[in-house]
Each structure stands twice: as structure tokens, then as C-alpha cells.
Design a protein around this motif. Sequence first.
Motif, PDB file in Angstrom:
ATOM      1  N   SER A 203      50.690  25.803  31.884  1.00  0.00           N
ATOM      2  CA  SER A 203      51.746  26.168  32.840  1.00  0.00           C
ATOM      3  C   SER A 203      52.010  25.031  33.809  1.00  0.00           C
ATOM      4  O   SER A 203      51.081  24.356  34.251  1.00  0.00           O
ATOM      5  CB  SER A 203      51.326  27.419  33.613  1.00  0.00           C
ATOM      6  N   ARG A 204      53.265  24.862  34.153  1.00  0.00           N
ATOM      7  CA  ARG A 204      53.641  23.917  35.203  1.00  0.00           C
ATOM      8  C   ARG A 204      54.176  24.653  36.434  1.00  0.00           C
ATOM      9  O   ARG A 204      54.757  24.034  37.329  1.00  0.00           O
ATOM     10  CB  ARG A 204      54.669  22.910  34.702  1.00  0.00           C
ATOM     11  N   VAL A 205      53.982  25.990  36.457  1.00  0.00           N
ATOM     12  CA  VAL A 205      54.470  26.800  37.584  1.00  0.00           C
ATOM     13  C   VAL A 205      53.345  27.614  38.199  1.00  0.00           C
ATOM     14  O   VAL A 205      53.577  28.664  38.798  1.00  0.00           O
ATOM     15  CB  VAL A 205      55.634  27.727  37.146  1.00  0.00           C
ATOM     16  N   GLY A 206      52.121  27.119  38.053  1.00  0.00           N
ATOM     17  CA  GLY A 206      50.960  27.809  38.600  1.00  0.00           C
ATOM     18  C   GLY A 206      50.141  28.475  37.515  1.00  0.00           C
ATOM     19  O   GLY A 206      50.672  28.873  36.471  1.00  0.00           O
ATOM     20  N   LEU A 207      48.827  28.603  37.782  1.00  0.00           N
ATOM     21  CA  LEU A 207      47.924  29.189  36.795  1.00  0.00           C
ATOM     22  C   LEU A 207      46.743  29.781  37.550  1.00  0.00           C
ATOM     23  O   LEU A 207      45.877  29.064  38.032  1.00  0.00           O
ATOM     24  CB  LEU A 207      47.454  28.113  35.812  1.00  0.00           C
ATOM     25  N   THR A 208      46.733  31.114  37.682  1.00  0.00           N
ATOM     26  CA  THR A 208      45.685  31.787  38.452  1.00  0.00           C
ATOM     27  C   THR A 208      45.183  33.009  37.694  1.00  0.00           C
ATOM     28  O   THR A 208      45.764  33.429  36.691  1.00  0.00           O
ATOM     29  CB  THR A 208      46.210  32.234  39.834  1.00  0.00           C
ATOM     30  N   ASP A 209      44.119  33.601  38.217  1.00  0.00           N
ATOM     31  CA  ASP A 209      43.573  34.858  37.685  1.00  0.00           C
ATOM     32  C   ASP A 209      43.339  34.789  36.179  1.00  0.00           C
ATOM     33  O   ASP A 209      43.708  35.693  35.426  1.00  0.00           O
ATOM     34  CB  ASP A 209      44.496  36.036  38.014  1.00  0.00           C
ATOM     35  N   VAL A 210      42.693  33.719  35.756  1.00  0.00           N
ATOM     36  CA  VAL A 210      42.457  33.510  34.329  1.00  0.00           C
ATOM     37  C   VAL A 210      41.352  34.451  33.831  1.00  0.00           C
ATOM     38  O   VAL A 210      40.309  34.597  34.469  1.00  0.00           O
ATOM     39  CB  VAL A 210      42.063  32.047  34.052  1.00  0.00           C
ATOM     40  N   VAL A 211      41.600  35.075  32.699  1.00  0.00           N
ATOM     41  CA  VAL A 211      40.579  35.868  31.999  1.00  0.00           C
ATOM     42  C   VAL A 211      40.435  35.274  30.604  1.00  0.00           C
ATOM     43  O   VAL A 211      41.404  35.222  29.830  1.00  0.00           O
ATOM     44  CB  VAL A 211      40.967  37.354  31.909  1.00  0.00           C
ATOM     45  N   THR A 212      39.236  34.825  30.286  1.00  0.00           N
ATOM     46  CA  THR A 212      38.968  34.201  28.995  1.00  0.00           C
ATOM     47  C   THR A 212      38.321  35.216  28.065  1.00  0.00           C
ATOM     48  O   THR A 212      37.277  35.779  28.374  1.00  0.00           O
ATOM     49  CB  THR A 212      38.044  32.986  29.164  1.00  0.00           C
ATOM     50  N   GLY A 213      38.957  35.448  26.930  1.00  0.00           N
ATOM     51  CA  GLY A 213      38.440  36.400  25.968  1.00  0.00           C
ATOM     52  C   GLY A 213      39.120  37.750  26.071  1.00  0.00           C
ATOM     53  O   GLY A 213      39.939  37.996  26.964  1.00  0.00           O
ATOM     54  N   LEU A 214      38.781  38.629  25.150  1.00  0.00           N
ATOM     55  CA  LEU A 214      39.335  39.981  25.099  1.00  0.00           C
ATOM     56  C   LEU A 214      38.291  40.951  25.627  1.00  0.00           C
ATOM     57  O   LEU A 214      37.283  41.207  24.957  1.00  0.00           O
ATOM     58  CB  LEU A 214      39.714  40.344  23.661  1.00  0.00           C
ATOM     59  N   PRO A 215      38.478  41.494  26.826  1.00  0.00           N
ATOM     60  CA  PRO A 215      37.500  42.442  27.363  1.00  0.00           C
ATOM     61  C   PRO A 215      37.277  43.616  26.406  1.00  0.00           C
ATOM     62  O   PRO A 215      38.233  44.263  25.965  1.00  0.00           O
ATOM     63  CB  PRO A 215      38.142  42.906  28.670  1.00  0.00           C
ATOM     64  N   GLY A 216      36.026  43.856  26.071  1.00  0.00           N
ATOM     65  CA  GLY A 216      35.714  44.944  25.160  1.00  0.00           C
ATOM     66  C   GLY A 216      36.020  44.654  23.712  1.00  0.00           C
ATOM     67  O   GLY A 216      35.952  45.554  22.861  1.00  0.00           O
ATOM     68  N   GLY A 217      36.365  43.411  23.407  1.00  0.00           N
ATOM     69  CA  GLY A 217      36.752  43.050  22.049  1.00  0.00           C
ATOM     70  C   GLY A 217      35.583  43.061  21.080  1.00  0.00           C
ATOM     71  O   GLY A 217      34.441  42.807  21.464  1.00  0.00           O
ATOM     72  N   PRO A 218      35.861  43.324  19.799  1.00  0.00           N
ATOM     73  CA  PRO A 218      34.800  43.371  18.800  1.00  0.00           C
ATOM     74  C   PRO A 218      34.329  41.969  18.413  1.00  0.00           C
ATOM     75  O   PRO A 218      35.031  40.980  18.623  1.00  0.00           O
ATOM     76  CB  PRO A 218      35.471  44.054  17.610  1.00  0.00           C
ATOM     77  N   GLU A 219      33.149  41.925  17.843  1.00  0.00           N
ATOM     78  CA  GLU A 219      32.611  40.671  17.318  1.00  0.00           C
ATOM     79  C   GLU A 219      32.847  40.597  15.814  1.00  0.00           C
ATOM     80  O   GLU A 219      33.021  41.613  15.142  1.00  0.00           O
ATOM     81  CB  GLU A 219      31.114  40.569  17.605  1.00  0.00           C
TER      82      GLU A 219
END
Length: 259
Positions: free
Chosen positions: A69-85
Motif C-alpha cells: 500500500s502507498r496509502v497507509g498500512l495498519t492493523d495487520v493480521v498475518t494468517g487466517l485466524p482459526g484456519g486449518p493446517e
Amino acid sequence: MRIATWNVNSITARLPRLLAWLESSGTDVLCIQETKCTLEQFPAEALREAGYESAVNATGRWNGVAVISRVGLTDVVTGLPGGPEYDGVQEPRAVSATCGGARVWSVYVPNGREVAHEHYAYKLRWLEALREAVAADAAGTLPFAVLGDYNIAPTDEDVWDPAVFEGATHVTPAEREALAALRGTGLSDVVPRPLKYDRPYSYWDYRQLAFPKNRGMRIDLVYGNASFAAAVKDSYVDREERKGKGASDHAPVVVDLDV
């Protein structure tokens, strides 16, 4: 604001084209899939020099996603919460961030391989986890979208010949029902316009002259909530970027928002 999604099929191999496209297209936020690199190999510095911050989920040769992003980048969440393996690990298939007044997810949905394969069952579990993870944002008032390579064609009109795909993944009722459940959280399909021909395909196989014959599929999707959909002024598939030497087998899907 211009937001796009693009499966680059190796960001290392596609970096010169990516940088040139970012400059020519004027894209503010890009969701990237299939980076095929480690976190250390991701070209964050080259993108920073081009004016983009990066949020990356990448662990190795396969998969990998990013939001730049060139318009800001905040509140990043990496991965899928509760996602399967799969094979004992959660693969790097999701990353989300807030960019310039909108929140976006970049997702690379599992391929599924074959209907009888464990990867297909994993794909359906992954989509269920995605539905649960995005439900709150989908129902919210902030413009919100889940963009990426879904590896599913929503309808028979989204493949060049439905008969060719009979019995295969990407078009099964269960996969399409999973998409419908995702839309049921408050998301709608932002269907782009094609720049050529009558269907906005976003993927064409490298083999058998699929691209010049327009034997494609619409599997790169933008699912936005009510606020996002109301702000859409235009959307299109940049088919030109699929042309020429060194192209990805996917084309960027671009959305223009008035936010």
C-alpha cells in the motif's frame, strides 16, 4: 482509491513487471498471491523505493500472500485466524490490513487438486474458517473486501467450457456453496468488466495456447461488503498484463473506489 488483486506466480520472477505495472496503473493497494518466496526474500525494499509499504505472509517456496500500500498500512493480521493446517502447518494463504480508509484481505485459497484428494477437503475447511474470520468485518460499516485467487469459478459462465471441467475441482457444488456462504456474511461479488471478449476471465493456463484462444477462468475475485460495493466506480481485468514474455498466468483485477 485504486485497489487490485494479482496472483503473480512468483514475485521474484515477476518483480520488474510488477514494479512497471504499479507505476503505469497508479494502483494504491495491491493484494498479491503466490509470492513463492520466504519472508527474507520478499522484495520489500524495492517496493519501499517505489512508495509501497508491505504486509507479508510467506514462509517458503510455495504459496505466500502480501498486501502492499502507498496509502497507509495498519492493523495487520498475518494468517487466517482459526484456519486449518495441512501437513501439520498453517500455510501462508492470508494476510489483512487497513489501507487508506478500507480494510482488505489478500487470500490464496487452496487449489483442492482432485475431488477425492485430502487437499479438497482441506480447501472446504479453509473456506469455512475464512467465512468465520471475516464475518464481523463483512457486516461492519468500514469498506471491506476479501480479494485474491479463490481457485473457484462462481458460475458456469466463469469458465470457458463447463464440459471440460465436469467432475473437477474449481466448479463443484460444494466449492460454490462455500462461496455462497462467504457472501452470506454480507459480501457481494464485484464482477469486473473485461477489456476484451465478453467474459472477465482472470486466469489462462500456460499450455495449449489457452490465452490467445481465450480459454480462461474467472477465479480471481473481489468480495466486498455493502460499504465497499457502494464505493465502487469501476472494475476491470487488466488483460494486457497477461501478454508477453515473462507474464504470470493470472491478470490483475482492478477496482476503483470513491472513498
